[in-house]
Scaffold this active site. Structure first.
Site, mmCIF file in Angstrom:
data_model
loop_
_atom_site.group_PDB
_atom_site.id
_atom_site.type_symbol
_atom_site.label_atom_id
_atom_site.label_comp_id
_atom_site.label_asym_id
_atom_site.label_seq_id
_atom_site.Cartn_x
_atom_site.Cartn_y
_atom_site.Cartn_z
ATOM 1 C CB SER A 16 -1.939 19.205 -35.553
ATOM 2 O OG SER A 16 -1.625 20.076 -34.361
ATOM 3 C CE LYS A 67 0.959 13.458 -26.237
ATOM 4 N NZ LYS A 67 -0.056 14.093 -25.399
ATOM 5 N N GLY A 128 -8.949 5.325 -17.237
ATOM 6 C CA GLY A 128 -7.670 5.058 -18.172
ATOM 7 C C GLY A 128 -6.385 5.115 -17.557
ATOM 8 N N GLY A 131 -1.004 6.405 -21.883
ATOM 9 C CA GLY A 131 -0.215 7.577 -21.946
ATOM 10 C C GLY A 131 -0.894 9.057 -21.696
ATOM 11 C CG ASN A 152 -7.060 1.107 -17.554
ATOM 12 O OD1 ASN A 152 -7.193 1.836 -18.452
ATOM 13 N ND2 ASN A 152 -5.998 0.267 -17.997
ATOM 14 C CB THR A 154 -5.704 -3.621 -18.211
ATOM 15 O OG1 THR A 154 -6.212 -3.816 -19.310
ATOM 16 C CG2 THR A 154 -4.592 -4.783 -17.914
ATOM 17 C CG LEU A 155 -6.649 -3.709 -10.917
ATOM 18 C CD1 LEU A 155 -7.434 -2.486 -10.655
ATOM 19 C CD2 LEU A 155 -7.151 -4.845 -9.913
ATOM 20 C CG MET A 220 -8.205 14.409 -21.101
ATOM 21 S SD MET A 220 -7.042 13.508 -19.963
ATOM 22 C CE MET A 220 -5.696 13.601 -21.026
HETATM 23 P P1 ATR Z 1 -3.170 6.993 -24.793
HETATM 24 O O1 ATR Z 1 -1.707 7.121 -25.177
HETATM 25 O O2 ATR Z 1 -3.963 7.962 -25.851
HETATM 26 O O3 ATR Z 1 -3.667 6.975 -23.464
HETATM 27 P P2 ATR Z 1 -2.933 4.066 -24.768
HETATM 28 O O4 ATR Z 1 -1.777 4.271 -23.969
HETATM 29 O O5 ATR Z 1 -2.995 3.196 -25.692
HETATM 30 O O6 ATR Z 1 -3.212 5.446 -25.435
HETATM 31 O O7 ATR Z 1 -4.076 4.017 -23.683
HETATM 32 C C1 ATR Z 1 -5.200 3.679 -24.050
HETATM 33 C C2 ATR Z 1 -6.437 3.823 -22.481
HETATM 34 O O8 ATR Z 1 -7.617 3.451 -22.897
HETATM 35 C C3 ATR Z 1 -6.064 2.619 -21.657
HETATM 36 O O9 ATR Z 1 -6.413 2.950 -20.602
HETATM 37 C C4 ATR Z 1 -6.942 1.546 -22.392
HETATM 38 O O10 ATR Z 1 -7.327 0.393 -21.382
HETATM 39 P P3 ATR Z 1 -6.412 -0.918 -21.258
HETATM 40 O O11 ATR Z 1 -5.186 -0.389 -20.393
HETATM 41 O O12 ATR Z 1 -7.229 -1.912 -20.453
HETATM 42 O O13 ATR Z 1 -6.251 -1.264 -22.662
HETATM 43 C C5 ATR Z 1 -8.170 2.480 -22.837
HETATM 44 N N1 ATR Z 1 -9.162 1.874 -23.373
HETATM 45 C C6 ATR Z 1 -9.076 1.538 -24.752
HETATM 46 N N2 ATR Z 1 -10.071 1.160 -25.313
HETATM 47 C C7 ATR Z 1 -11.098 0.942 -24.388
HETATM 48 C C8 ATR Z 1 -12.364 0.454 -24.011
HETATM 49 N N3 ATR Z 1 -12.984 -0.169 -25.114
HETATM 50 N N4 ATR Z 1 -13.000 0.324 -22.955
HETATM 51 C C9 ATR Z 1 -12.278 0.804 -21.892
HETATM 52 N N5 ATR Z 1 -10.967 1.321 -21.896
HETATM 53 C C10 ATR Z 1 -10.418 1.385 -23.102
#
Ligand code: ATR
Length: 280
Positions: A16, A67, A128, A131, A152, A154-155, A220
């Site tokens: 960090s 978080k 995305g 979180g 996203n 997952t819609l 990000m």
């Molecule tokens: P964070 O708190 O860092 O946002 P998270 O809550 O696990 O972590 O969310 C991860 C995000 O990255 C989600 O939007 C996830 O999509 P899903 O909701 O469909 O799981 C997205 N994500 C992770 N791997 C991915 C991939 N290979 N392609 C597209 N989206 C991805």
């Protein structure tokens, strides 16, 4: 003068940059404080917070994966924290735990002030719905863009996030829509990658047709993980930017909450970029 104690809590926190950033803020504003790293086992978050309060801790930054839990253990939560249902800043005061979320205002400050791009009236794509995306959608709406699409894999997660923000979008006269990653047929002025794809090395999750010529393409994440996204953006005529400025600006907002003083975040970002370019 006593030295007030702060920390960043997460798993992992070994790399960090927050102690360095807050250390510079304290030096530059003449504030007396100590800022540590606390590595907390995944199942031990609430206990870790309690132990830190008992030690005299005044506040902490919260990072992955705590978080959501940070928002849940708070006795009071700010409007930004409530919309995000997640918190990256806790403040301990008079036996209370106050939760806030400064990730979104940090992102908006980095785009508008440091990158020099006012968001008012623009078309934004937020990729995305986890979180990280939840933490920034409210402040992005408050910046007054004309349109935000949340896409996203997952819609239903994008739809839920959008539903929670529809009232704010209506107040801002911003069009707010949820999509899957594959149904994006339009282009945007700003695209923001809030997925974990740069962390996991999964590749850029959208087609390059989402980029208007000269669009700002923001990841990000920062550091080597963000390079693939940055290279992709540059190769398709966009202006790439990683999340280092957001990291510094969310820390500046936390410092303001804790100390009542706004630190010179632009200067500290430039210093941190130089430190990283020097290989430290
Ligand atoms: P964070 O708190 O860092 O946002 P998270 O809550 O696990 O972590 O969310 C991860 C995000 O990255 C989600 O939007 C996830 O999509 P899903 O909701 O469909 O799981 C997205 N994500 C992770 N791997 C991915 C991939 N290979 N392609 C597209 N989206 C991805």
């Amino acid at each position: 003068m006593t030295t007030d104690l702060y920390c960043v809590m997460g798993h992992p926190v070994a790399h960090s940059r927050s102690p360095w950033i807050h250390g510079r803020f304290a030096e530059l504003t003449g504030q007396q404080l100590r800022y540590d790293k606390r590595e907390i086992a995944t199942s031990d978050f609430a206990r870790g917070v309690q132990a830190f309060i008992e030690e005299g801790g005044r506040g902490c930054n919260i990072t992955v994966p705590f978080k959501f839990e940070a928002a849940r253990i708070a006795t009071h939560i700010s409007a930004h924290g409530l919309l995000a249902q997640a918190s990256n800043v806790l403040t301990f005061k008079d036996g209370q735990i106050l939760a806030d979320n400064t990730d979104g205002s940090g992102l908006v400050a980095d785009i508008e002030r440091n990158a020099g791009l006012p968001l008012k009236g623009l078309r934004l794509l937020l990729i995305g719905a986890g979180g990280a995306a939840a933490g920034v959608l409210g402040p992005l709406l408050q910046a007054g863009p004309a349109h935000i699409s949340v896409a996203n894999r997952t819609l239903h997660k994008a739809s839920e996030l959008v539903a929670r923000h529809l009232a704010l979008a209506a107040r801002q006269s911003t069009v707010l829509q949820a999509h899957t990653l594959h149904e994006l047929n339009e282009s945007f002025d700003v695209i923001i990658n809030a997925t974990t794809t740069s962390l996991s090395g999964a590749g850029v999750p959208v087609d390059a047709r989402v980029l208007k010529p000269g669009a700002l393409a923001y990841d990000m994440m920062y550091g080597p993980g963000a390079q693939g996204f940055m290279n992709w953006a540059r190769a398709h005529g966009a202006v790439p930017r990683d999340g280092l400025g957001m990291l510094v600006e969310q820390a500046a907002e936390a410092f303001l909450i804790w100390r009542g003083v706004r630190p010179p975040s632009g200067q500290v970002l430039a210093e941190l970029q130089a430190v990283i370019a020097g290989g430290h």
